[in-house]
Design an enzyme around this catalytic site. Structure first.
Site, PDB file in Angstrom:
ATOM      1  N   LYS A 261      13.821  33.225  -7.614  1.00 51.73           N
ATOM      2  CA  LYS A 261      13.629  33.300  -9.286  1.00 51.73           C
ATOM      3  C   LYS A 261      11.939  33.442  -9.976  1.00 51.73           C
ATOM      4  CE  LYS A 261      17.646  32.109 -11.928  1.00 51.73           C
ATOM      5  NZ  LYS A 261      17.940  33.317 -12.506  1.00 51.73           N
ATOM      6  N   ASP A 332      19.591  36.894  -6.395  1.00 55.37           N
ATOM      7  CA  ASP A 332      19.462  36.289  -7.785  1.00 55.37           C
ATOM      8  C   ASP A 332      21.300  36.245  -8.488  1.00 55.37           C
ATOM      9  OD1 ASP A 332      19.310  34.222  -8.791  1.00 55.37           O
ATOM     10  OD2 ASP A 332      17.448  35.041 -10.359  1.00 55.37           O
ATOM     11  N   ARG A 336      28.231  36.781  -9.328  1.00 57.11           N
ATOM     12  CA  ARG A 336      29.502  37.687  -8.934  1.00 57.11           C
ATOM     13  C   ARG A 336      30.013  37.161  -7.596  1.00 57.11           C
ATOM     14  NH1 ARG A 336      25.443  42.255 -10.577  1.00 57.11           N
ATOM     15  NH2 ARG A 336      24.732  39.933 -12.261  1.00 57.11           N
TER      16      ARG A 336
HETATM   17  N1  BES Z   1      22.504  32.062 -13.548  1.00 61.70           N
HETATM   18  C1  BES Z   1      21.764  33.001 -13.983  1.00 61.70           C
HETATM   19  C2  BES Z   1      21.874  33.621 -14.984  1.00 61.70           C
HETATM   20  C3  BES Z   1      21.232  32.872 -16.283  1.00 61.70           C
HETATM   21  C4  BES Z   1      19.652  33.429 -16.561  1.00 61.70           C
HETATM   22  C5  BES Z   1      22.354  31.642 -16.505  1.00 61.70           C
HETATM   23  C6  BES Z   1      19.610  32.636 -17.704  1.00 61.70           C
HETATM   24  C7  BES Z   1      21.422  31.053 -17.697  1.00 61.70           C
HETATM   25  C8  BES Z   1      19.591  31.605 -18.036  1.00 61.70           C
HETATM   26  C9  BES Z   1      22.287  34.173 -12.499  1.00 61.70           C
HETATM   27  O1  BES Z   1      22.480  33.953 -11.348  1.00 61.70           O
HETATM   28  C10 BES Z   1      21.404  35.098 -12.295  1.00 61.70           C
HETATM   29  O2  BES Z   1      20.598  35.462 -11.590  1.00 61.70           O
HETATM   30  N2  BES Z   1      21.403  36.593 -12.855  1.00 61.70           N
HETATM   31  C11 BES Z   1      20.418  37.628 -12.621  1.00 61.70           C
HETATM   32  C12 BES Z   1      21.192  38.886 -11.891  1.00 61.70           C
HETATM   33  C13 BES Z   1      20.416  40.227 -11.869  1.00 61.70           C
HETATM   34  C14 BES Z   1      19.656  39.892 -10.197  1.00 61.70           C
HETATM   35  C15 BES Z   1      21.210  41.137 -11.756  1.00 61.70           C
HETATM   36  C16 BES Z   1      20.024  37.863 -13.821  1.00 61.70           C
HETATM   37  O3  BES Z   1      19.919  37.791 -14.997  1.00 61.70           O
HETATM   38  O4  BES Z   1      18.619  38.343 -14.115  1.00 61.70           O
HETATM   39 ZN    ZN Z   2      23.321  31.961 -11.031  1.00 59.65          ZN
HETATM   40 ZN    ZN Z   3      21.476  33.768  -9.822  1.00 57.86          ZN
END
Ligand code: BES
Ligand code: ZN
Ligand code: ZN
Length: 483
Positions: A261, A332, A336
């Protein structure tokens, strides 16, 4: 923290702090106040003010005048809000024991008020040592309820739901330093014992033998093993013949993995990435605890997502539980990957409906913030409308996003059946479409990334974990299985 205890009483006790819930201003005249008190109360409750406080020698009277504008949904929420504001006052005055005198017309409303009180009292104080004084904060503990509308059964049902929300909040607030995947599954086992539902935990070997490729791929960067938990509440008098399956994302911490992240602060709240799992287990707890005649199955794939020498990498092609191949272009997008295996596993139950809850995408949170849940899926209109109604009632509102097949275009891979990310556009929806691929039943996807964990406290939902989804699922399934 001591949970709030509410019991019924026949008549009010003299000399005890009392909360009067009034239908309207005329109600003030019926309280037997001294003339000075009465005019003081009336002046406090003028204009927009909804709460008045009267000081007696060693106790107080709190007068609550709910907002009588709008429909029932609005009124109920105003009562929860009033309860939240009141709890702040009660803490200031160090009130631990008090009584609530219900002078409202309708039975539903006092329950919303009590629910608001109980949910507002919650604090996560496990790690407070007392050294900074915060541990000593005084909370309301015992409430006597004087109400014609409410039975002991109503109170017991409410207590079951509140207990469930507290379980969910505790799990979500718990950092990964304690709550790894194994401990999460142990927590489910404890909840199962308490409420009487069946819990079976698959450990790494079993997950390997089942070939849950998505879950195993995400787990490869972790030093802790994954778990896959199956929960089941199937009472003899269950109304539904085929189960409703609930699936929850159980990422106990999300660093993003090798696609670490990036931005400042983006990882700070990622202990909450198992909020879907917490909601699923707690909803089943509430259904079982309150003996709701509904056959439900809960599935939770759990792991943390970290970078490491063996972590899954962008470019990897993973064979999932159902045999689908997935090109990983961002580690990240791990939710899914693990949910796909759980959704494919759910097909064996021939479920009448599957509801999956996950903190799946930042895109959902950006779209609607903390104020609601993003919903989409393939289930019939009717299911969405009934769920939407429950969402309004419990004020865990669901807003429906489109689920057009055109979005599938964005998930095409050159070298595998699917890739695990779409493009910049419609991130919440492409995540949902990815998951749809693994379903063959009526399906509802609920993205709770916005409301699962909130930074500043400003409502009965609290600070940190909110427990979102528990009351929504409980209300929806209870109404569905009404005999
Ligand atoms: N756990 C995160 C989503 C999330 C973000 C939850 C902020 C709560 C607050 C998820 O696993 C993630 O990182 N999603 C990515 C997907 C992307 C890489 C397609 C996202 O939303 O940036
Ligand atoms: Zn996540
Ligand atoms: Zn994630």
């Amino acid at each position: 923290m001591i949970p709030l205890k509410i019991v019924k009483a026949e008549r009010p006790e003299e000399g005890l702090t009392t909360i009067y819930l009034l239908e309207n201003k005329e109600g003030i005249a019926t309280l037997g106040l001294k003339p000075g008190e009465r005019s003081f109360a009336e002046s406090q409750l003028s204009g927009e003010k909804r709460i008045a406080v009267l000081n007696r020698l060693d106790y107080r009277l709190y007068l609550v005048l709910p907002d009588d504008k709008g429909n029932d949904v609005h009124k109920k929420e105003k009562l929860r809000e009033a309860a939240y504001k009141l709890v702040k006052l009660l803490r200031e005055y160090h009130e631990t024991d008090l009584q609530v005198a219900d002078r409202l017309k309708d039975s539903n409303f006092v329950l919303s008020f009590l629910e608001g009180l109980a949910l507002s009292v919650y604090r996560f104080d496990k790690y407070l040592t007392g050294k900074n004084g915060k541990k000593d904060a005084v909370d309301p503990e015992n409430i006597l309820l004087i109400s014609e509308h409410i039975s002991e059964e109503d109170l017991s049902e409410l207590a079951g739901v509140i207990r469930a929300v507290r379980y969910a909040r505790d799990l979500v607030n718990e950092p990964v330093s304690w709550l790894n995947a194994v401990r999460l599954s142990e927590a489910f086992q404890k909840m199962g014992k308490k409420a009487g539902f069946r819990v079976e935990v698959f450990h790494k070997q079993k997950i390997e033998s089942l070939r849950m490729g998505g879950l195993l791929a995400v787990n490869r960067g972790s030093i802790d093993p994954p778990t896959f938990t199956v929960m089941e509440w199937n009472p003899e008098n269950a109304v539904n013949k085929k189960p409703v399956v609930l699936v929850g994302k159980g990422v106990v911490f999300d660093t993003g993995g090798l696609s670490l992240k990036p931005t400042k602060d983006s990882m700070d709240t990622m202990k909450s990435d198992m909020a879907g799992a917490a909601a699923v287990s707690a909803a089943i707890y509430a259904l079982a605890r309150n003996k709701i005649p509904c056959h439900v199955v809960g599935l939770v794939p759990a792991t943390d997502n970290r970078p490491d020498g063996n972590a899954y990498a962008p470019g990897d092609v993973i064979t999932m539980y159902d045999g689908t191949t997935v090109e990983v272009l961002n580690t990240d997008a791990e939710g899914r990957m693990i949910l796909a295996d759980a959704l494919a596993y759910a097909t064996q139950y021939a479920p009448e409906l599957v509801i999956e809850l996950s903190t799946l995408t930042g895109a959902a949170a950006i779209a609607i913030g903390k104020y609601g849940i993003v919903g989409m899926g393939t289930a019939p209109e009717e299911e969405f409308s009934v769920l939407g109604k429950s969402g309004e009632d419990v004020y865990e509102r669901v807003v429906r996003f489109p689920f057009w097949d055109e979005y599938k275009e964005l998930l095409k891979s050159d070298i595998a059946d699917l890739k695990n990310i779409g493009g910049r556009e419609a991130g919440a929806i492409t995540a949902g479409k990815f998951l749809e691929h693994f379903t063959d039943y009526p399906y509802i996807h609920l993205d709770i990334a916005g409301p699962a964990f909130v930074q500043g406290e400003n409502s009965w939902q609290g600070k940190g974990a909110t427990g979102i989804g528990v009351r929504l699922l409980y209300d929806f399934l209870k109404k569905r299985c009404r005999v």
